[in-house]
Design a protein around this motif. Structure first.
Motif, mmCIF file in Angstrom:
data_model
loop_
_atom_site.group_PDB
_atom_site.id
_atom_site.type_symbol
_atom_site.label_atom_id
_atom_site.label_comp_id
_atom_site.label_asym_id
_atom_site.label_seq_id
_atom_site.Cartn_x
_atom_site.Cartn_y
_atom_site.Cartn_z
ATOM 1 N N SER A 51 6.080 1.449 12.036
ATOM 2 C CA SER A 51 4.786 2.114 12.157
ATOM 3 C C SER A 51 4.042 1.607 13.383
ATOM 4 O O SER A 51 3.499 2.395 14.164
ATOM 5 C CB SER A 51 3.967 1.870 10.888
ATOM 6 N N SER A 54 5.669 2.971 16.497
ATOM 7 C CA SER A 54 5.340 4.393 16.681
ATOM 8 C C SER A 54 3.954 4.561 17.276
ATOM 9 O O SER A 54 3.764 5.338 18.226
ATOM 10 C CB SER A 54 5.408 5.133 15.348
ATOM 11 N N HIS A 55 2.970 3.842 16.725
ATOM 12 C CA HIS A 55 1.612 3.939 17.255
ATOM 13 C C HIS A 55 1.559 3.488 18.717
ATOM 14 O O HIS A 55 0.889 4.116 19.534
ATOM 15 C CB HIS A 55 0.643 3.086 16.419
ATOM 16 N N MET A 96 1.742 10.812 10.025
ATOM 17 C CA MET A 96 2.084 9.426 9.679
ATOM 18 C C MET A 96 1.085 8.776 8.730
ATOM 19 O O MET A 96 1.406 7.814 8.046
ATOM 20 C CB MET A 96 2.189 8.586 10.950
ATOM 21 N N SER A 99 2.166 8.106 5.142
ATOM 22 C CA SER A 99 3.196 7.119 4.839
ATOM 23 C C SER A 99 2.582 5.869 4.226
ATOM 24 O O SER A 99 1.535 5.397 4.669
ATOM 25 C CB SER A 99 3.949 6.737 6.116
ATOM 26 N N ASP A 101 3.744 2.985 4.526
ATOM 27 C CA ASP A 101 3.961 1.883 5.464
ATOM 28 C C ASP A 101 3.073 1.953 6.700
ATOM 29 O O ASP A 101 3.158 1.096 7.561
ATOM 30 C CB ASP A 101 5.426 1.846 5.913
ATOM 31 N N ASN A 102 2.220 2.973 6.781
ATOM 32 C CA ASN A 102 1.343 3.117 7.930
ATOM 33 C C ASN A 102 0.361 1.955 7.962
ATOM 34 O O ASN A 102 -0.408 1.751 7.029
ATOM 35 C CB ASN A 102 0.587 4.443 7.835
ATOM 36 N N SER A 106 -2.907 1.609 5.399
ATOM 37 C CA SER A 106 -2.201 1.006 4.261
ATOM 38 C C SER A 106 -3.138 0.596 3.131
ATOM 39 O O SER A 106 -2.741 0.562 1.975
ATOM 40 C CB SER A 106 -1.387 -0.198 4.726
#
Length: 123
Positions: A51, A54-55, A96, A99, A101-102, A106
């Motif tokens: 995560s 990705s960010h 996202m 998710s 797991d973000n 979270s």
């Protein structure tokens, strides 16, 4: 007795963590009915790392595109910049955000994540 393969050893180790999670903890209580094992913690760490990566990629790519667009300024420079921000940053983040797991959302509950999801999609 046959030697255990690495996979069998890993499964056996996870079973031990599973049994330990079911046994009372130091306070004499169960872990609130949740089952913890080493694989879950590893998957959570990997998910959080992916995560974060990705960010980071989203932000760096957006900065790079913006830099390229405004290197030789024209009115058209705004088009790829706005498209990148809209489609990459906002839309990808909206997807996202759902998710578990973000790392950004979270701590939010499901209802708050859904609200943030549609707000990012609308933006």
């Amino acid at each position: 007795m046959e030697e255990m393969s690495m996979e069998d050893e890993r499964l056996e180790e996870n079973k031990l963590h599973f049994v330990a999670a079911l046994s009372p903890n130091d306070a004499g209580q169960h872990h609130h009915g949740k089952i913890y094992n080493k694989a879950d913690k590893t998957n959570s760490v990997i998910g959080a790392a992916m995560s974060l990566l990705s960010h980071l990629i989203f932000v760096l790519f957006t900065i790079y595109i913006t830099y390229l667009c405004f290197e030789d300024y024209s009115l058209f420079s705004w088009h790829p910049t706005c498209m990148t921000i809209g489609s990459l940053l906002l839309m990808a983040e909206a997807v996202m955000i759902m998710s578990k797991d973000n790392i950004i959302a979270s701590k939010l509950g499901r209802q708050a994540r859904v609200r943030l999801h549609w707000m990012l999609q609308a933006a």
